[in-house]
Design a protein around this motif. Structure first.
Motif, short mmCIF file in Angstrom:
data_model
loop_
_atom_site.label_atom_id
_atom_site.label_comp_id
_atom_site.label_asym_id
_atom_site.label_seq_id
_atom_site.Cartn_x
_atom_site.Cartn_y
_atom_site.Cartn_z
N ALA A 1 0.85 -1.21 0.00
CA ALA A 1 0.00 0.00 0.00
C ALA A 1 0.88 1.26 0.00
N ASP A 2 1.98 1.24 0.76
CA ASP A 2 2.91 2.38 0.75
C ASP A 2 3.47 2.61 -0.66
N ILE A 3 3.84 1.50 -1.30
CA ILE A 3 4.44 1.61 -2.64
C ILE A 3 3.42 2.21 -3.62
N LEU A 4 2.17 1.72 -3.55
CA LEU A 4 1.14 2.24 -4.46
C LEU A 4 0.86 3.71 -4.18
N SER A 5 0.90 4.09 -2.90
CA SER A 5 0.62 5.49 -2.59
C SER A 5 1.74 6.39 -3.11
N LEU A 6 3.00 5.94 -3.00
CA LEU A 6 4.11 6.72 -3.56
C LEU A 6 4.00 6.80 -5.09
N ILE A 7 3.58 5.70 -5.72
CA ILE A 7 3.44 5.73 -7.18
C ILE A 7 2.36 6.73 -7.59
N GLY A 8 1.25 6.73 -6.86
CA GLY A 8 0.17 7.67 -7.18
C GLY A 8 0.66 9.11 -7.10
N ARG A 9 1.40 9.43 -6.06
CA ARG A 9 1.92 10.79 -5.90
C ARG A 9 2.97 11.09 -6.98
N ALA A 10 3.81 10.09 -7.28
CA ALA A 10 4.85 10.30 -8.30
C ALA A 10 4.23 10.52 -9.68
N GLU A 11 3.09 9.91 -9.93
CA GLU A 11 2.43 10.16 -11.23
C GLU A 11 1.99 11.62 -11.33
N GLU A 12 1.52 12.18 -10.22
CA GLU A 12 1.17 13.61 -10.22
C GLU A 12 2.43 14.46 -10.43
N MET A 13 3.52 14.06 -9.77
CA MET A 13 4.78 14.79 -9.89
C MET A 13 5.31 14.72 -11.33
N ARG A 14 5.08 13.61 -11.98
CA ARG A 14 5.55 13.46 -13.36
C ARG A 14 4.89 14.50 -14.27
N ARG A 15 3.63 14.79 -13.99
CA ARG A 15 2.95 15.82 -14.79
C ARG A 15 3.61 17.18 -14.57
N VAL A 16 4.11 17.41 -13.36
CA VAL A 16 4.79 18.69 -13.06
C VAL A 16 6.10 18.78 -13.84
N ILE A 17 6.89 17.70 -13.81
CA ILE A 17 8.21 17.82 -14.46
C ILE A 17 8.12 17.82 -15.98
N THR A 18 7.05 17.27 -16.53
CA THR A 18 6.96 17.29 -17.99
C THR A 18 6.43 18.64 -18.50
N GLN A 19 5.85 19.45 -17.58
CA GLN A 19 5.53 20.85 -17.96
C GLN A 19 6.73 21.68 -17.52
N ARG A 20 7.67 21.87 -18.39
CA ARG A 20 9.02 22.25 -18.04
C ARG A 20 9.20 23.42 -17.08
#
Ligand code: NCD
Length: 338
Positions: free
Chosen positions: A34-53
């Motif tokens: 569950a911890d791993i899935l929660s970090l992945i969920g947050r990292a997916e949101e972060m990925r959207r931030v880094i791809t908007q340069r």
């Protein structure tokens, strides 16, 4: 020489691991699925931030995070720096080559000195297994392990699970073949724990001298129990590459750690790449849409062919992008309240 080094490292791991705390990220063992899935969920949101340069966040504004890399690194070090800066943190890259470590200062005195500067987090890479656990015992701030000896590399495992989860939806039931120099690989050790914890089937293949005996024992069931009383992961050691690749959904060749092959563990590089290199013909032995990963850095032409490394089935650059996103999620989780 290698046998002596690993005995020392094992002693350090055993001595220090009792002190581990979820306040730190020292190994993947401390995280539930569950911890791993929660970090992945947050990292997916972060990925959207880094791809908007041009986008930056202020989640870690006013926080100081120290990067302590006692070993060379390109992707891990830069991605922690990129991650922290995108979250608004002040990143202090402690240049070991220009520090008092070069004058003989011990690890203990180095971390005591840095602790007196009140960091909000420390990211540590060290050639000795257990070093991050050691640092964690002597500082007030959270410690993130960025790779210690051949012990653990938890953020690499998290970004690898993230990359596959995005691609496959879930890795539960997937067959993942890890190929090559398992013995010296902290990535393999953390990936095996993370992948099996998320329900994947992990198979290993490589020269017999480069497969640690612990994984041969694990084949028959839980040999040992970890610090959270979790059964050791079940993995299968294959006798041949074709057995490992047959039906594999994911193939992950590892860097042959050439700098550690001085004890006659291999007949030679040509022989190694003839038997173990992942090339297009070998990818064709796996599942029809098999994916290829590599934690980097690659010895292109030795453990992986150029056409596979940069071909359509390769997730290697995705791993790098997800590495920044996952490290943002990790720094936010561990260093926000540090
Ligand atoms: C690895 C490491 O340093 O553990 N790379 C990485 O961090 N992505 C693997 C290696 O050195 O071969």
């Amino acid at each position: 020489m290698i046998a002596t080094a690993s005995r020392t490292e094992n002693a350090l791991i055993q001595h220090e691991s009792d002190t581990a705390s979820p306040r730190h990220l020292l190994d993947i063992d401390s995280l539930s699925s569950a911890d791993i899935l929660s970090l992945i969920g947050r990292a997916e949101e972060m990925r959207r931030v880094i791809t908007q340069r041009s986008l930056k966040l202020n989640n870690l504004q006013g926080r100081s995070i120290f990067l302590l890399f006692f070993e060379n690194s390109t992707r891990t070090c830069v991605s922690f720096e990129r991650a922290g800066k995108t979250l608004g943190a002040d990143i202090i890259n402690v240049s070991i080559a220009r520090s008092s470590v070069e004058k003989g200062e011990s690890l203990l005195n180095t971390v005591r000195t840095l602790n007196a500067m009140a960091p909000d987090g420390l990211v540590v890479r060290h050639p000795c297994a257990g070093a991050s656990n050691f640092v964690a015992r002597h500082v007030d701030a959270p410690v993130i392990n960025a790779g210690d000896g051949s012990h653990a590399h938890p953020t690499q495992a998290l970004l690898d699970v993230m990359t596959l989860t995005i691609k496959l939806g879930s890795i539960s039931g997937a067959k993942i073949a890890i190929v090559g120099d398992i013995l010296h690989s902290r990535v393999a050790r953390s990936d095996i724990i993370a992948f099996t914890r998320m329900g994947a089937e992990v198979v290993l293949a490589g020269p017999a001298t480069l497969i640690p005996s612990i994984w041969r024992q694990a084949r028959t069931g839980p040999a040992t129990r970890g610090r959270n009383n979790v059964p050791a992961p079940k993995v299968h050691v294959c006798e041949t590459l074709s057995e490992a690749l047959s039906g594999a959904d994911v193939i992950m060749p590892l860097r042959l750690q050439i700098e550690r092959q001085k004890n006659g563990m291999l007949p030679g590089l040509t022989e190694y790449s003839r038997v173990w290199r992942i090339n297009a013909d070998r990818v064709a032995m796996a599942s029809p849409d098999a994916l290829v990963m590599h934690p980097g850095p690659m010895n292109e032409g030795i453990e992986i062919s150029t056409e596979v490394a940069h071909g359509g089935s390769s997730l290697i650059e995705e791993q790098v992008t997800n590495g920044v996103a996952m490290r943002m999620a990790v720094l936010e989780r561990y260093c926000r309240n540090g």
